[in-house]
Scaffold this motif. Structure first.
Motif, PDB file in Angstrom:
ATOM      1  N   ARG A  89       0.861  -1.180   0.000  1.00  0.00           N
ATOM      2  CA  ARG A  89       0.000   0.000   0.000  1.00  0.00           C
ATOM      3  C   ARG A  89       0.901   1.235   0.000  1.00  0.00           C
ATOM      4  O   ARG A  89       1.915   1.271   0.699  1.00  0.00           O
ATOM      5  N   VAL A  90       0.531   2.246  -0.769  1.00  0.00           N
ATOM      6  CA  VAL A  90       1.309   3.482  -0.817  1.00  0.00           C
ATOM      7  C   VAL A  90       0.358   4.661  -0.650  1.00  0.00           C
ATOM      8  O   VAL A  90      -0.623   4.789  -1.404  1.00  0.00           O
ATOM      9  N   VAL A  98       4.644  -6.672   8.855  1.00  0.00           N
ATOM     10  CA  VAL A  98       4.319  -5.457   8.104  1.00  0.00           C
ATOM     11  C   VAL A  98       5.528  -4.529   8.156  1.00  0.00           C
ATOM     12  O   VAL A  98       6.056  -4.236   9.227  1.00  0.00           O
ATOM     13  N   GLY A  99       5.956  -4.077   6.996  1.00  0.00           N
ATOM     14  CA  GLY A  99       7.030  -3.093   6.923  1.00  0.00           C
ATOM     15  C   GLY A  99       6.467  -1.751   6.505  1.00  0.00           C
ATOM     16  O   GLY A  99       5.844  -1.635   5.447  1.00  0.00           O
ATOM     17  N   VAL A 100       6.649  -0.748   7.352  1.00  0.00           N
ATOM     18  CA  VAL A 100       6.127   0.594   7.081  1.00  0.00           C
ATOM     19  C   VAL A 100       7.310   1.550   6.917  1.00  0.00           C
ATOM     20  O   VAL A 100       8.227   1.562   7.744  1.00  0.00           O
ATOM     21  N   VAL A 101       7.299   2.330   5.858  1.00  0.00           N
ATOM     22  CA  VAL A 101       8.384   3.260   5.557  1.00  0.00           C
ATOM     23  C   VAL A 101       7.809   4.668   5.425  1.00  0.00           C
ATOM     24  O   VAL A 101       6.891   4.898   4.624  1.00  0.00           O
ATOM     25  N   ALA A 102       8.343   5.582   6.219  1.00  0.00           N
ATOM     26  CA  ALA A 102       8.010   7.001   6.109  1.00  0.00           C
ATOM     27  C   ALA A 102       9.074   7.646   5.241  1.00  0.00           C
ATOM     28  O   ALA A 102      10.183   7.931   5.697  1.00  0.00           O
ATOM     29  N   ARG A 139       6.051   9.834   0.639  1.00  0.00           N
ATOM     30  CA  ARG A 139       5.255   8.614   0.500  1.00  0.00           C
ATOM     31  C   ARG A 139       5.252   7.877   1.845  1.00  0.00           C
ATOM     32  O   ARG A 139       6.272   7.823   2.534  1.00  0.00           O
ATOM     33  N   LEU A 140       4.100   7.320   2.183  1.00  0.00           N
ATOM     34  CA  LEU A 140       4.030   6.371   3.295  1.00  0.00           C
ATOM     35  C   LEU A 140       3.775   5.003   2.681  1.00  0.00           C
ATOM     36  O   LEU A 140       2.769   4.811   1.993  1.00  0.00           O
TER      37      LEU A 140
END
Length: 502
Positions: A222-223, A317-321, A249-250
């Protein structure tokens, strides 16, 4: 590189090279003694002449030894036998692969994996560690070379890691499987970290995440763009981004390898693809290294890819700020007050303390969108962590003792260490503001600690840990480049969790 595991006597190996250890004062290892016996004492004779004394990392190559089936024997110095620990084992493996790639042979049987390593009694670990050492040595970043560039070639294409008994093969095969997956994740993190910031933008990271999702069936992506983040009230993250022409982008990469009811482990990475410091601009010296300020994001990519490569029975889950921090007429300023997604307000004292702002909104988003078992954020957050621990360990914080202990133990197991640090309530006083709920920096003292205390304010409902990886994510100087850390720690933590759940 092809990796195999076998059991068998070294004197019967019909390969390009057999690799065995020699201890300090020219003492042959058990595997080298077998070769020595089969060759009528040739190895002992070589040592007596002083060609090798067993000093850690020294090597000697013997060609066409009579009575042996292999073309060459590579003797590797392992230091003192009683001091042959995991660190010295890694150095011996590194010396071996350096010499093997220079020799030009096609294959080799490595008997270092049979040797007794102090404090280790698991052949899975010994094989895995050797494989990771090999992959680290072989890594090159040539993606941005010109058309006329030709990468150096080596003929070595297969390594056979040896274990003493057939009953040890299962553990060794597990070591290969885990090592391959971890190495793939480390390479991913290195490649992203080393990519120049004019290419590796927030949008580039989003594209790589979507590619990863298309590659692995259990992985979806998801972006969120800036308009969506604005609707959610992510004023802290977007405040950092507003000085750049590169939109933020998140990114969320969801790997569903566990049961549907299993709560996920969420990894949250700081993805500042270039950090000039913003209005509080950094000194010019070594500013090029600020492309590595997305090391946390790169490691999240690596850990998620490693989990998918192993087909790990765990939900991750990998979340990138992902943002860029630049000075501009529209950039946020010292003195500004930003409203975070959590509703907490933040007075900006220094625009070079931007990573914590992006992570603050990412943590709130995780809290509102998932029901995680644990959340681990990682960031090249403060130079203070480097001053405190050097390049040997990441600084480890958290609000849950078992989680902190599990991360520390995972780092110790794989040699990608983290060291527990305090985040006592007293440190929070340094974040007091006369104008907002908090300031974004806490002054010169205990900078890594106050940064962790800042993040903790956005993770109070979470079982949370924070890794400040500013000291370990890249190297400077002649060996300048991304290290891929702490992908090893994170991957080992996920493996350990999966075993605990089984």
């Amino acid at each position: 590189m092809e990796y195999l595991v076998k059991s068998g006597s070294p004197e019967k190996q019909r390969v390009g090279c057999v690799v065995v250890g020699v201890f300090d004062r020219r003492k042959l290892s058990q595997q080298a003694r077998a070769l020595d016996f089969a060759s009528d004492g040739v190895l002992s004779s070589i040592l007596r002449r002083g060609d090798l004394d067993g000093k850690l990392g020294d090597t000697a190559v013997l060609h066409n030894v009579d009575e042996l089936l292999c073309d060459r024997v590579l003797l590797v110095g392992c230091g003192k036998e009683r001091e042959f620990n995991d660190r010295n084992y890694q150095k011996a493996c590194a010396a071996a692969i350096k010499q093997l790639t220079a020799l030009g042979g096609v294959d080799a049987a490595v008997y270092l994996t049979e040797m007794n390593v102090r404090g280790r009694d698991d052949f899975a670990w010994q094989v895995k560690d050797a494989l990771l050492t090999v992959e680290d040595h072989l890594y090159r970043f040539d993606a941005c070379r010109g058309d006329g560039f030709e990468a150096p070639r080596h003929k070595l294409s297969r390594l056979v890691f040896q274990v003493p008994r057939r009953s040890d093969l299962r553990a060794a095969e597990r070591g290969v499987a885990e090592g391959r997956a971890t190495a793939a994740g480390v390479k991913r993190a290195k490649d992203l970290g080393n990519m120049p910031p004019n290419i590796c933008t927030p949008s580039y990271l989003a594209e790589r995440a979507e590619e990863l999702g298309n590659t692995h069936g259990k992985l979806s992506t998801r972006v969120l763009g800036e308009d969506e983040m604005a609707e959610l009230g992510m004023g802290a993250l977007l405040g950092v981004s507003q000085g750049s022409r590169q939109p933020a982008r998140l990114i969320a990469m969801e790997y569903n390898g566990g049961a549907s009811k299993q709560k996920p482990i969420v990894l949250v990475g700081k993805g500042v693809t270039f950090d000039s410091g913003g209005i509080s601009i950094k000194p010019g010296a070594a500013m090029d290294e600020m492309k590595y300020d997305m090391g946390g994001a790169a490691s999240v990519f690596g850990a998620v890819e490693a989990a998918a490569e192993m087909d790990l029975e765990q939900n991750v889950v990998g979340v990138v700020a992902a943002v860029e921090n630049l000075p501009d007429g529209n950039a946020y300023r010292p003195g500004d007050i930003l409203t975070s997604m959590s509703g907490q307000t933040i007075e900006i004292i220094n625009t070079d303390a931007e990573g914590r702002l992006a992570l603050a909104d990412a943590l709130t988003w995780v809290e509102q969108n998932y029901d995680p078992d644990a959340v681990v954020d990682l960031a090249t957050l403060t130079g203070a962590a480097l001053m405190a621990l050097g390049s040997h360990a990441a600084a480890l914080y958290g609000n849950n003792s078992p989680l902190r202990r599990a991360l520390r133990d995972a780092g110790d197991a794989i040699g990608d260490r983290a060291w527990p640090m305090p985040a006592w309530e007293e440190y929070n006083e340094q974040l007091d503001s006369n104008f907002a709920d908090m300031a974004n920096v806490g002054g010169k003292l205990a900078g890594s600690v106050t940064a962790a205390c800042f993040l903790q304010r956005f993770a109070r409902k979470l079982r949370w840990a924070h890794l400040d990886i500013a000291g370990v994510a890249w190297k400077s100087g002649g060996e300048k480049g991304a290290t891929g850390r702490p992908v090893g720690l994170l991957t080992q933590y996920l493996i350990d969790r999966t075993r605990d759940d089984a």
